[in-house]
Design a protein around this motif. Structure first.
Motif: not given
Length: 319
Positions: A212-225
């Motif tokens: 459940i946690e894995m996509p959280l920071h990955a998606f946040f990184g996409v938002v930043l980029m």
């Protein structure tokens, strides 16, 4: 920036990042040093009493403390005050890389074994046992609390504007760093800890929590980029002497959130799967050993029943 802070004037470089430059009030590095000294004192106490304590656990905890001291005490902390990519690197290190090292050190077990049972030590042990039995301990380590806390430390802080109110002060900046470390430890303890806990979580539940946690920071990184404007206005005005493009730096921050945050999570997944396999193997061996020693009464009775059915003459077969 308000408060006792030091912001470097030299442009960012690896040499400047690793320079041993402490902030005027190195609170978090001091906490790391104190924790490391206390842990090592406990381990030495057990070793001097000829009681076993794993060296690898000691190394894990001390490396975690050293990582805190470097991440918060070297020049990287000065650049993290006004550079988004460095601040994200510090956040990911505090939340994802350091907590597993601290948790694998089993500081709770060491505390219970090494603390004297008389004098001040008795008070410490009383508080430790009270914490293990408390309702607050169960809540703090429950996935229903730790996973939302992870969400808040990414989306809640950065997308609500709370960061622009906290980061301009030393108190807010340091407070956020402490929150990052605390949330990472709380999330990691139920996954990796072998210490006595208020409640133990099954291996399947642990894998689910990590998934459940894995996509959280990955998606946040996409938002930043993908963002076309600065997500955090505070980082939009770095010192002119740094010659830094804030938007390019934000894309680097997004890449770190997407890539660097994934590696510790994958390693945690592998570790949990390995521990699950070892636990199942030990359980199977114990069951086989018990069957060899005492037999399997229920299985033996069932086999005897089948043999009896096979040897009995069916009704009416004599005609």
């Amino acid at each position: 920036m308000d408060g006792p802070v030091w912001i470097p004037t030299e442009p960012p470089s690896m040499e400047n990042f690793l320079a041993p430059t402490l902030q005027p009030i190195p609170l978090i590095p001091a906490i790391a040093v104190v924790l490391g000294v206390l842990y090592l004192a406990g381990a030495l106490r057990l070793w001097s009493a000829r009681r076993r304590w794993p060296v690898w656990r000691t190394l894990c905890f001390l490396v975690g403390c050293a990582a805190i001291a470097v991440t918060m005490g070297a020049g990287v902390e000065g650049y993290g005050l006004k550079m988004f990519s460095v601040f994200i690197f510090q956040q990911l290190t505090l939340m994802m890389a350091i907590p597993p090292l601290l948790v694998l050190g089993s500081p709770g077990t060491l505390l219970l074994r090494a603390t004297p049972h008389r004098g001040p030590g008795a008070v410490v042990l009383r508080w430790a046992h009270a914490g293990l039995r408390s309702r607050w301990g169960r809540v703090a380590l429950h996935p229903g609390f730790t996973i939302p806390l992870f969400l808040i430390t990414y989306y809640g802080i950065y997308l609500s504007g709370l960061d622009d109110r906290l980061l301009p002060t030393w108190y807010g900046h340091t407070g956020l760093e402490l929150v990052f470390l605390a949330s990472g430890v709380l999330f990691t303890v139920p996954l990796l800890s072998s210490d006595p806990l208020p409640a133990k979580q099954g291996y399947g539940g642990r894998l689910l929590d990590v998934a459940i946690e894995m996509p959280l920071h990955a998606f946040f990184g996409v938002v930043l980029m993908m963002a076309t404007t600065p997500i955090v206005e505070f980082f939009a005005t770095p010192p002119a002497s740094w010659d830094l493009d804030p938007m390019a730096d934000q894309k680097v921050a997004g890449g770190l959130a997407w890539a660097y945050g994934e590696l510790p999570t994958v390693l945690i997944l592998v570790f949990i799967a390995h521990q699950w396999f070892r636990a199942d193997t030990r359980q199977a061996r114990r069951a086989d050993a018990e069957a060899d020693l005492h037999g399997t009464p229920e299985l033996d009775a069932y086999n005897a029943y089948l043999e009896q059915l096979a040897t009995e003459t069916p009704s009416g077969s004599s005609r």
